[in-house]
Each structure stands twice: as structure tokens, then as C-alpha cells.
Enzyme design. Structure first.
Site: not given
Length: 320
Positions: A146-148
Site C-alpha cells: 500500500i502507498d506510503r
């Protein structure tokens, strides 16, 4: 089963177990040579210092059962080890964010602002932090990403067999993931699914950007309304496909960008929410449903919103 290891002079030999078969050589080396920079690992493979069954191989070689991997003993100076070790105080709290754990996997409620892996200017990520915090762990690999800036559920495999089984479930689209997102304006109830192909681009600055394009890959997200506010809507987003930035771009495409999205957001909307105290992307991986890779039990796990996001929603409710 685990790898058999033999050390001879300045070389280590590993015999690949059935549990480890199928993974790429570079990923195997990253797990075995903890703390060694990725650039150095690729260099020793390129120079032929790493061999499989006495022959040269490429980093993407898929290891087979009973392969014998020859690895030179790599010594890393303290300078090279510093990026992870200096961050350990910040990431030690990751242990407190574990939602579920057994002998083959763990489920983490990832905080916003921490990448899942090092790279792209980040010296460490969740997986490097977990490996550093658990040096005794023989195997730790991300099941997905998942994105930062996105918080919430992240699956980590503790055995190769679990990783393979969960990857198969992801390919067969039997894993159900639901996200919570705060978006601009009043989401229209009739928008319950968006099928818009997504194309990845890289700007001259090196930044990745995704846009809806007929040349893109098929992408589908399902939506439902959770709660309405005067100028915003809390929605549930369920991605059917798993494209980069999919939910963020699909909500933008619908005319309702996610709050505090620095790539696809709306500055005026974000400014109002920042005044209310929001300081991060309001996108949270809230729940996941999957089959346990070992027991075949149906698993359903939820990750609560953090205190910061709950506070923002409470302020919006007060405006009703």
C-alpha cells in the site's frame, strides 16, 4: 523446511528447501544478507560472485528445490548499516500495530508516512524494520503493498508457502480489501462502480503519476457511502483490480478527490481540512477478507482508524 547452510572459507552455500522454491534470487539474497545495500547485492550477482549450481544467473532467476546457492561473505561497514539502525526508535512501535499473528503470517495496521519497503529516497520501510526488529525471523516478505501515505492493513508472510498461497488468492481475486476515504463534496449514490483504465507515467522529475487512459490497464473499483458531511463524504472503496494509485485516481476521475492527496487532490478543499488539523492523506485500508493460507479458515480482519482521522471526522460531524 529451512535452507541448509554450509560455510567454507569466505563463501556460504545454501541448499534451497521446497518452502523457499519459486522466489527470485534477488529477494532470497535480500533476506539472507540483511543490512546489505541492494546495489551491492546486484553488483555481486552481476560480477558472478553469486552462483547457483556453479553457474552464473540473473537477479530474477527463480530458485528451484535443491538448488545450491553460493554467496560470498559480505562485510558491511557501520556507515552502510546506519539508515535502518538510526530509524529503529521510530519503527519499534510497529510491534504495537500488529492486529493478528501466527506461525505463518502477520497482519499489520501500518501507520501513514512509512513506506512498505525502502527505495524511492526512503532508507527503510516496514519490511526492513520488521526484519531488523526480529533478527531471529527466518522469513519475512510483503504479501502486497500500500502507498506510503496510506494507512491500514498490510499482510506479511512468515513462510514461503504462505506467501505463495496468498499470492494465488490475490491473482484469483478472492481477497476482498475495503478502504475508507474522505472525499471532496457530495458523492453521488449512483456512482457505485468505476471501470476506468489506468496508465502509469513517469514525469521528468522521476515522480510517478497515474491517469485514466484508453491505453491503460483495465481497472475497477466499487464504492459505497459511509457518512455525509456538509462539504465532504466518507466512502468505502473496494478495489477489484490492484493498480497503482487506483482508488486515488478513480475518485479524482469521479470529481471527488481524496482529502490531502498531494498528487491528485484539490488545493482549496485540502486547505479547509488542513485548518481543521488534517495533515495526511485520508485513505485507510480498513478491512480484509481472505482464506488462511495454512488452515483454510475464512479470515476477516479490520484495522481501526487512528486517533488523528477519528478526530477529523468528529469535527466534520460537529458542522452538520
Amino acid at each position: 523446511m529451512t535452507t541448509e547452510q554450509t560455510i567454507s572459507a569466505n563463501v556460504q552455500f545454501f541448499t534451497i528447501s521446497d518452502d523457499e522454491a519459486g522466489q527470485r534470487l534477488d529477494n532470497f539474497l535480500l533476506a539472507k544478507l540483511k543490512g546489505v545495500p541492494k546495489s551491492l547485492i546486484y553488483r555481486i550477482v552481476r560480477k558472478g560472485e553469486v552462483r547457483v549450481n556453479k553457474g552464473r544467473v540473473k537477479p530474477d532467476y527463480k530458485l528451484q528445490h535443491n538448488d545450491i546457492v553460493r554467496i560470498p561473505l559480505v562485510r558491511v561497514t557501520p556507515k552502510n548499516e546506519a539508515p535502518i539502525s538510526t530509524k529503529l526508535n521510530k519503527v519499534a512501535e510497529l510491534e504495537q500495530h500488529i492486529l493478528y499473528e501466527d506461525d505463518v503470517m502477520l497482519v499489520l495496521n501500518k501507520p501513514s508516512g512509512i513506506g512498505v519497503h525502502g527505495g524511492s529516497g526512503l532508507s527503510f520501510g516496514v519490511i526492513e524494520a520488521l526484519r531488523a526488529l526480529r533478527p531471529q525471523a527466518r522469513f519475512l516478505e510483503l504479501v502486497h503493498r500500500i502507498d506510503r501515505d496510506t494507512s491500514g492493513i498490510l499482510l506479511v508472510a512468515k513462510k514461503r508457502s504462505a506467501l505463495r498461497a496468498l499470492h494465488e488468492q490475490l491473482r484469483e481475486k478472492v481477497v476482498q480489501k475495503d478502504y475508507l476515504a474522505l472525499v471532496r463534496g457530495q458523492w453521488q449514490a449512483h456512482i457505485n462502480v468505476i471501470k476506468a483504465p489506468l496508465l502509469k507515467n513517469e514525469l521528468q522529475s522521476g515522480e510517478r503519476i497515474v491517469k485514466v487512459s484508453e491505453q491503460g490497464k483495465p481497472s475497477e473499483t466499487r464504492f459505497s457511502i459511509e457518512e455525509r458531511y456538509p462539504n465532504a463524504t466518507l466512502i468505502k472503496a473496494s478495489p477489484i483490480t490492484g493498480r497503482t494509485h487506483q482508488i486515488r485516481v478513480h475518485t479524482q476521475y469521479a470529481g471527488h478527490p481524496i482529502a490531502c492527496d498531494d498528487r491528485y487532490g484539490d488545493q482549496a478543499f485540502d486547505a479547509k481540512l488542513k485548518q481543521a488539523g488534517l495533515n495526511r492523506l485520508f485513505l485507510h485500508a480498513h478491512s480484509i477478507r481472505f482464506e488462511h493460507p495454512k488452515t483454510a479458515e475464512q479470515m476477516f480482519i479490520t484495522a481501526p482508524l487512528d486517533h488523528h482521522l477519528k478526530t477529523i471526522l468528529a469535527k466534520l460531524r460537529a458542522e452538520k
